[in-house]
Design a protein around this motif. Structure first.
Motif, PDB file in Angstrom:
ATOM      1  N   ASP A  55     -16.476  -2.183   7.547  1.00  0.00           N
ATOM      2  CA  ASP A  55     -15.789  -1.973   6.279  1.00  0.00           C
ATOM      3  C   ASP A  55     -15.895  -0.517   5.835  1.00  0.00           C
ATOM      4  O   ASP A  55     -14.936   0.064   5.324  1.00  0.00           O
TER       5      ASP A  55
ATOM      6  N   ARG B  52      -4.860   6.986  13.242  1.00  0.00           N
ATOM      7  CA  ARG B  52      -5.100   5.561  12.981  1.00  0.00           C
ATOM      8  C   ARG B  52      -5.935   5.001  14.138  1.00  0.00           C
ATOM      9  O   ARG B  52      -5.595   5.199  15.307  1.00  0.00           O
TER      10      ARG B  52
ATOM     11  N   SER C 197      -9.317  -8.032   5.176  1.00  0.00           N
ATOM     12  CA  SER C 197     -10.641  -8.655   5.227  1.00  0.00           C
ATOM     13  C   SER C 197     -11.710  -7.805   4.563  1.00  0.00           C
ATOM     14  O   SER C 197     -12.897  -8.072   4.710  1.00  0.00           O
ATOM     15  N   ARG C 198     -11.304  -6.771   3.858  1.00  0.00           N
ATOM     16  CA  ARG C 198     -12.310  -6.024   3.083  1.00  0.00           C
ATOM     17  C   ARG C 198     -12.828  -6.932   1.969  1.00  0.00           C
ATOM     18  O   ARG C 198     -12.085  -7.775   1.446  1.00  0.00           O
ATOM     19  N   PRO C 199     -14.104  -6.756   1.557  1.00  0.00           N
ATOM     20  CA  PRO C 199     -14.693  -7.698   0.585  1.00  0.00           C
ATOM     21  C   PRO C 199     -13.882  -7.824  -0.700  1.00  0.00           C
ATOM     22  O   PRO C 199     -13.689  -8.939  -1.206  1.00  0.00           O
TER      23      PRO C 199
ATOM     24  N   TRP D 203     -13.638   1.716   7.926  1.00  0.00           N
ATOM     25  CA  TRP D 203     -12.230   1.531   7.550  1.00  0.00           C
ATOM     26  C   TRP D 203     -11.943   2.187   6.193  1.00  0.00           C
ATOM     27  O   TRP D 203     -10.911   2.814   5.990  1.00  0.00           O
TER      28      TRP D 203
ATOM     29  N   GLU E  35      -1.187   0.454   4.646  1.00  0.00           N
ATOM     30  CA  GLU E  35      -2.427   0.348   5.418  1.00  0.00           C
ATOM     31  C   GLU E  35      -3.559  -0.188   4.538  1.00  0.00           C
ATOM     32  O   GLU E  35      -4.556  -0.708   5.026  1.00  0.00           O
ATOM     33  N   ASP E  36      -3.402  -0.069   3.229  1.00  0.00           N
ATOM     34  CA  ASP E  36      -4.415  -0.571   2.300  1.00  0.00           C
ATOM     35  C   ASP E  36      -4.306  -2.080   2.075  1.00  0.00           C
ATOM     36  O   ASP E  36      -5.072  -2.652   1.315  1.00  0.00           O
TER      37      ASP E  36
ATOM     38  N   ASP F 120      -3.174  -6.949  15.398  1.00  0.00           N
ATOM     39  CA  ASP F 120      -3.131  -5.822  14.454  1.00  0.00           C
ATOM     40  C   ASP F 120      -1.729  -5.725  13.871  1.00  0.00           C
ATOM     41  O   ASP F 120      -0.749  -6.131  14.491  1.00  0.00           O
ATOM     42  N   PHE F 121      -1.672  -5.265  12.674  1.00  0.00           N
ATOM     43  CA  PHE F 121      -0.426  -4.790  12.073  1.00  0.00           C
ATOM     44  C   PHE F 121      -0.819  -3.887  10.920  1.00  0.00           C
ATOM     45  O   PHE F 121      -1.999  -3.873  10.522  1.00  0.00           O
ATOM     46  N   VAL F 122       0.098  -3.148  10.418  1.00  0.00           N
ATOM     47  CA  VAL F 122      -0.234  -2.197   9.355  1.00  0.00           C
ATOM     48  C   VAL F 122      -0.799  -2.952   8.155  1.00  0.00           C
ATOM     49  O   VAL F 122      -0.142  -3.843   7.608  1.00  0.00           O
ATOM     50  N   GLY F 123      -2.022  -2.627   7.801  1.00  0.00           N
ATOM     51  CA  GLY F 123      -2.642  -3.258   6.638  1.00  0.00           C
ATOM     52  C   GLY F 123      -3.544  -4.429   6.965  1.00  0.00           C
ATOM     53  O   GLY F 123      -4.271  -4.911   6.097  1.00  0.00           O
TER      54      GLY F 123
ATOM     55  N   LEU G 150      -9.203   5.051   5.340  1.00  0.00           N
ATOM     56  CA  LEU G 150      -8.169   4.862   4.329  1.00  0.00           C
ATOM     57  C   LEU G 150      -8.201   5.916   3.238  1.00  0.00           C
ATOM     58  O   LEU G 150      -7.159   6.447   2.845  1.00  0.00           O
TER      59      LEU G 150
ATOM     60  N   ARG H  26      -6.324  -4.826   8.746  1.00  0.00           N
ATOM     61  CA  ARG H  26      -7.769  -4.649   8.611  1.00  0.00           C
ATOM     62  C   ARG H  26      -8.203  -4.680   7.142  1.00  0.00           C
ATOM     63  O   ARG H  26      -9.284  -5.169   6.807  1.00  0.00           O
ATOM     64  N   SER H  27      -7.339  -4.179   6.272  1.00  0.00           N
ATOM     65  CA  SER H  27      -7.707  -4.144   4.850  1.00  0.00           C
ATOM     66  C   SER H  27      -7.796  -5.536   4.242  1.00  0.00           C
ATOM     67  O   SER H  27      -8.521  -5.739   3.260  1.00  0.00           O
TER      68      SER H  27
END
Ligand SMILES: [Zn+2]
Lengths: 113, 1003
Positions: free
Chosen positions: A37, A28, B900-902, A40, B710-711, B892-895, A44, B897-898
């Motif tokens: 993006d 990770r 802010s994915r488009p 990431w 994480e997703d 940060d925390f688990v998930g 994933l 970052r995802s």
């Protein structure tokens, strides 16, 4: 049913004690916020899915509970070796050494040579 | 009734006569008979109709490879099995059997019209014939095919039998108890190794059972067999398992054995299992599975009375049954000659031996001459006649250059055939062992293996008895040595002297030459699936080149016999049609199980109450005694509702809801997942795992926690109490407990091993009693020690340790109902006592036990979601309206970052909203689809679905949650929900239907 060697218990145990946990050596990112993006996404979802040697994670679910890594052939299902989580990816030489020990007797035997 | 028994022959017990029925007719047999041998002894060859063409079929083989003679067997007391092979079914007094796939009767079968329509059913007919019109499939083709084509009827009653299973470990597992297997087991057994010897037949011996005149080390075969059985029985380290089939060979010498325990018994002892699955882990395996005879492929080779020569020889020598009164043998292999000789010596008229080979061993011809048997060397068979039983065979000489001469017809009532033998390499093939093609023997032989395994005897192409014995002995000795057993046995494996060895030469390839149009020849390759040689040739003409494709297109080898008698013949025909050698055409993969195996054997003990565990809380017994109706929630059984006399579920739930909102309800929440998180880095770990911020949560306070993958999608939620600076009491959903703990362990062990934090599952350590309602505090106050329960000292979302009813408690001031509430955690063993004490004391408040249904309604009225019901693994916190639970300033925390994915920011994501039906009485179906315009053409554009839907007694109307594309921006808009009765309309609303100001929480 496979026999899997838990590197923590230092013993072979039947597959039913273990759970598969995906590809190994995908750390990770320390700071996910700096990743693009696409980077990431790759972390994933993108996996090697090889035909042949695969580095993968297992968990000794119904034993010591530890996660560990394994080198397994996806065609034969045969495990070459297992090693502790956090240990570096083993070299070709280490894998060859480990699997030859396991393999030495496994050719078909002609009873009357 | 005709009698085809021959005096003085066979191993059946003539002193034990048995009566059984076939299609309602009584027959006699003897102990030791199979259904096939007993029927043949009564002159019955016709036993079934074929799968596709309904052609009359007889008994082809004498073993487990039988493709034709499948019957329904009724062993009484509801013990019915379809598709039992008559060749392995042991006859007992009172056995009832019936033929299959015929109507109205076996001899007059309407479905036989398919035979005349065979052109419709050629290769690929499934794909070609029934493609159009589309609507015909459901209404016409499918039912007609189901009716006309098929095997036996599935039983309609539950299987009354029990099935056992066990694990076993041994040094040497020997599969097959013929000459090679016996020699192997003897050798391994004498070395001191632990040995399991299994054989699918009722007694050991394999081909020796059909070979009484062979002499082994000076003893007649059956005498040698008796001594060998005794020798093996005398060795405590050897386990002999007859009636036990090795069905599959898996990784690392793990072999599944199916042992049949009671099918052969007239009276099944009470409680005796029908079958037992052995899961054997062997250090070394010896496969001695023998070989299977190949049919010849010629027109009319499937007629009742046409059978394998080796089978006829077995029926004669082992069962004392002649298969006909006037037989013809057609062969390309020596073995049919020996069958013909044995029959002739037993007084059966052998009209001719037809050998398609140009030359045969001279001693065979001499022996035939001595028995006055006519021999036709270099002849072919081009047809048979006889409606329900073969009555004649058409034979022709084959001249130089393969020209087929004029036909002659020979009358016969049985036709023996042999196209050579195929080593049984099935189990070896299960292990992905490679196979090599042996051109001389026209057979595949084992190549390089992948397991600790040896093959021996005919199973590896060594057909003579002496070779089988010595091969087996060497394999057994070597296997024992490799297993590390046999302290000092070390002697040379025994040698064997065999007299009466039979010649064993000859092979066959494609279908036999004919003077007739091969395009019309009904020359069968796969008897069970009705595949003819011309089907395979048609497939090749239509462009199929790989045997795997030809197999699926023609269905050759795809029946329940897995092509044991047809694969090699099919391959030979395909190879000839493709003009490519057999190895280039390939061989299809053998897969377990080796023979059809009952579902019961695989299920073993895991059925009924033992199918899976039922987890029960310490309070479950009280609920049962007090009339609870239960529902399963993951592995738990939970009280669903507590109906009083005369109440249905609707009435009970309405009453329970009312009691909670007006006074006091009591609910068993013990199934909540619980994880104790302890250590100096506990808060840091919580910060990284959950979306929320935990650093500032004071000990003694709780917070709703939201867990993502994480997703970025919601995985779980629950109230989490901080008991001390370094200690959190985490609750999870009932079904998610193990998954959440596993996920946390993964991060601790593999991503953040530096964190000093420890996790313990405490789900079953605590009983949890939820007391909910305006009188909750009043009830517990007198029982609580060491905790100030006043609103100021112990507000909503507080947690404290103390005592209740004299036992330790972790007391939570929490609510999943919107009412003033407590969740009382006590050590599990006190759960029921505390529950009963509070229930008794609560009578003055009209305390009402409630179940999961009421819990669901009450939480929905308050807009509380249930992860897994209102979310489905595709909802983000924002989608679910839970953005407030996300600590946005956390790095940060688990998930995180995802999020802010488009895709996660798109405006038309499905969002969770409330839904109020236009007709307040309508309770929508959960899962119902939602559309914006009910008049649009189908397929409609579905914008979401209903996730939760209930009748709210509090509101006197229905309420619902739904996920709808861009739902929150559609507040107040009308949507439509097509349901079976009509299209309902509903208005999009907020999710909190009751007490939006949360006044009741602190009442
Ligand atoms: Zn372990």
């Amino acid at each position: 049913m496979l026999l899997i060697r838990c590197p923590y218990c230092e013993a072979e145990r039947p597959e039913v004690e273990f759970a598969y946990a995906g590809e190994a050596h995908i750390a990770r990112p320390a700071d996910p916020s700096v990743l693009s993006d696409d980077e990431w996404r790759d972390f994933l979802f993108i996996r090697t899915n090889p035909r042949g040697r695969h580095f993968e994670r297992w968990r000794h679910m119904h034993g010591c509970g530890r996660f560990f890594n394994a080198v397994r052939d996806t065609v034969t299902d045969k495990f070459s070796m297992t090693y502790k989580a956090g240990a570096p990816r083993p070299s070709d030489e280490e894998i060859a050494l480990a699997s030859s020990a396991a393999d030495s007797a496994a050719s078909v035997k002609d009873a009357r040579p | 009734m005709s009698n085809f028994r021959i005096a003085g022959k066979g191993r059946v017990n003539r002193s034990r006569q048995l009566r059984f029925t076939f299609d309602g007719v009584d027959y006699n047999g003897f102990e030791g008979d199979t259904l096939a041998s007993a029927l043949l002894a009564n002159g019955v060859h016709l036993v079934g109709r074929s799968f596709k063409y309904h052609r009359p079929r007889g008994i082809l083989t004498a073993g487990s490879e039988e493709p034709n003679a499948l019957v329904g067997s009724n062993r009484g007391n509801g013990r019915f099995e379809p598709n039992t092979r008559a060749t392995v079914l042991e006859v007992f007094e009172g056995l009832k059997t019936e033929s299959q796939n015929r109507w109205p009767s076996l001899t007059r079968d309407i479905g036989a019209v398919n035979d005349a329509l065979y052109m419709l059913f050629s290769a690929g007919f499934y794909y070609k014939t029934f493609m159009w019109p589309k609507s015909f499939w459901d209404k016409v083709y499918e039912p007609v095919i189901r009716n006309a084509a098929g095997l036996g009827k599935a039983p309609t009653a539950p299987d009354p039998d029990t099935y056992a299973s066990r694990f076993a470990h041994c040094d040497v597992l020997v599969v097959g108890g013929g000459a090679a297997g016996l020699a192997a087991a003897l050798e391994a057994g004498r070395s001191g190794a632990s040995v399991i010897l299994c054989d699918e037949q009722s007694e050991l011996g394999g081909s020796l059972l059909s070979e009484p005149s062979a002499e082994i080390n000076g003893q007649l075969a059956w005498d040698w067999l008796e001594d060998t059985n005794a020798a093996l029985a005398a060795m405590p380290n050897v386990t002999v398992l007859p009636r036990t089939t090795a069905i599959g060979y898996y990784h690392q010498n793990f072999v599944g054995l199916c042992q049949r325990l009671t099918d052969h018994l007239r009276i099944v002892p009470d409680g005796a299992p029908r079958e037992r699955m052995w899961k054997v882990r062997a250090k070394q395996v010896v496969l001695a599975q023998g070989a299977i005879e190949k049919p010849l492929v010629f027109a009319g080779n499937d007629r009742p009375g046409v059978m394998l020569a080796g089978a006829a020889r077995t029926y004669l020598n082992r069962y004392g049954v002649k298969v006909g009164n006037r037989v013809v043998a057609v062969t390309s292999h020596d073995s049919a000659w020996h069958a013909a000789f044995d029959l002739a010596k037993a007084g059966v008229e052998v009209a001719a031996i037809v050998d398609v080979r140009g030359t045969v061993p001279t001693q065979l011809v001499a022996a035939a001459d001595a028995l006055r048997i006519r021999t036709l060397i270099g002849w072919t068979v081009t047809g048979t006649k006889g409606r329900l039983r073969v009555s004649s065979v058409r034979v022709n000489p084959v001249g130089a250059g393969g020209k087929v001469g004029g036909a002659e017809t020979i009358a016969c009532d049985a036709l023996l055939m042999s196209g050579g033998w195929t080593p049984s390499i099935h189990l070896f093939s299960h292990t992905q062992g490679s196979l090599t093609w042996n051109e001389d023997g026209q057979m595949f032989l084992p190549g390089r293996g992948k397991e600790e395994c040896r093959l021996a005897g005919a199973g590896k192409g060594r057909f003579s008895l002496k070779a089988a014995f010595e091969d087996g002995a060497a394999a057994g000795a070597a296997a024992a040595a490799d297993a590390g057993s046999g302290a000092g046995f070390g002697a040379e494996p025994a040698s064997y002297h065999v007299e009466g060895e039979l010649s064993f030469t000859g092979v066959t390839g494609r279908e036999l030459p004919t003077d007739l149009d091969p395009g019309h020849a009904k020359a069968f390759v796969d008897f069970q699936n009705d595949v003819m040689a011309k089907d395979i040739r048609l497939a090749v003409r239509e462009g199929f080149k790989s045997i795997e494709h030809i197999k699926r297109y023609t269905t050759n080898g795809m029946a329940t016999d897995q092509g044991k008698t047809s694969n090699i013949n099919g391959l030979a025909v395909a190879s000839d049609a493709l003009k490519r050698p057999i190895p280039a055409v390939g061989l299809t993969t053998f897969r377990p199980p080796y023979t059809p195996t009952s579902f019961g054997t695989f299920a073993g003990y895991n059925k009924g109450a033992l199918f899976e565990v039922t987890r029960k809380t310490p309070i479950d017994g009280w609920a049962e005694e007090n009339g609870a109706v239960f529902e399963p929630v993951s592995l738990w059984r939970r009280a669903w509702y507590f109906p009083q006399v005369g109440e249905d579920m609707h009435a009970a739930v309405a009453r329970e809801c009312k009691a909670v909102r007006s006074s006091l309800g009591i609910f068993d929440a013990s199934t909540l997942g619980k994880i104790e998180i302890v250590g100096p880095d506990a808060a840091e770990f919580m910060n990284r795992m959950y979306t929320n911020a935990w650093t500032k949560l004071a000990p003694g306070r709780c917070r709703y926690g939201l867990l993502l993958g994480e997703d970025g999608f919601i995985r779980d939620d629950g109230v989490i109490g901080r008991l001390a600076q370094d200690r959190f009491h985490v609750t999870t959903t009932t079904g998610g407990a193990a998954r959440v703990l596993g996920m946390m362990e993964d991060y601790i062990q593999t991503e953040w091993p530096d964190l000093k934090v420890w996790l313990t599952s405490t789900t079953e350590q605590w009983s949890v009693i939820a007391l909910q309602g305006p009188n909750a505090r009043k009830l517990i106050e007198p029982f609580v020690e060491g905790i100030d329960l006043s609103e100021g000292a112990f507000p909503h979302m507080a947690v404290a340790t103390g005592k209740i009813c004299g036992v330790p408690t972790r007391l939570f001031r929490v609510s999943f109902t919107g009412e003033l509430g407590f969740e009382i955690n006590v050590p599990a063993r006190y759960g029921r006592a505390v529950w009963e004490k509070l229930f008794e004391a609560g009578q003055r408040f009209g305390i009402t036990p409630y179940g999961t249904e009421t819990m669901h309604v009450l939480r929905a009225e308050k807009g509380y979601i249930i992860v897994g019901q209102d979310t489905d693994g595709t909802l983000t916190p924002d989608d679910a309206g839970l953005s407030w639970a996300v600590g946005k300033t956390k790095p940060d925390f688990v998930g995180k970052r995802s999020l802010s994915r488009p895709d996660m920011l798109a405006a038309n994501r499905k969002q969770l909203v409330g839904l109020l039906t236009s007709d307040p009485k309508t309770v929508l179906e959960e899962g119902a689809q939602i559309v914006l315009d009910p008049n649009q053409p189908v397929p409609m554009d579905m914008v979401g679905h209903v996730t939760s839907s209930y009748w709210s007694a509090e509101l006197g109307r229905s309420i619902a949650f739904a996920v709808i594309q861009g739902g929150r921006s559609l507040q107040g808009k009308t949507v439509h929900v097509p349901m079976p009765d009509k299209v309902h309309s509903a208005t999009i609303a907020g999710m909190v239907f009751v007490d939006p100001e949360n006044k009741r929480l602190s009442a």
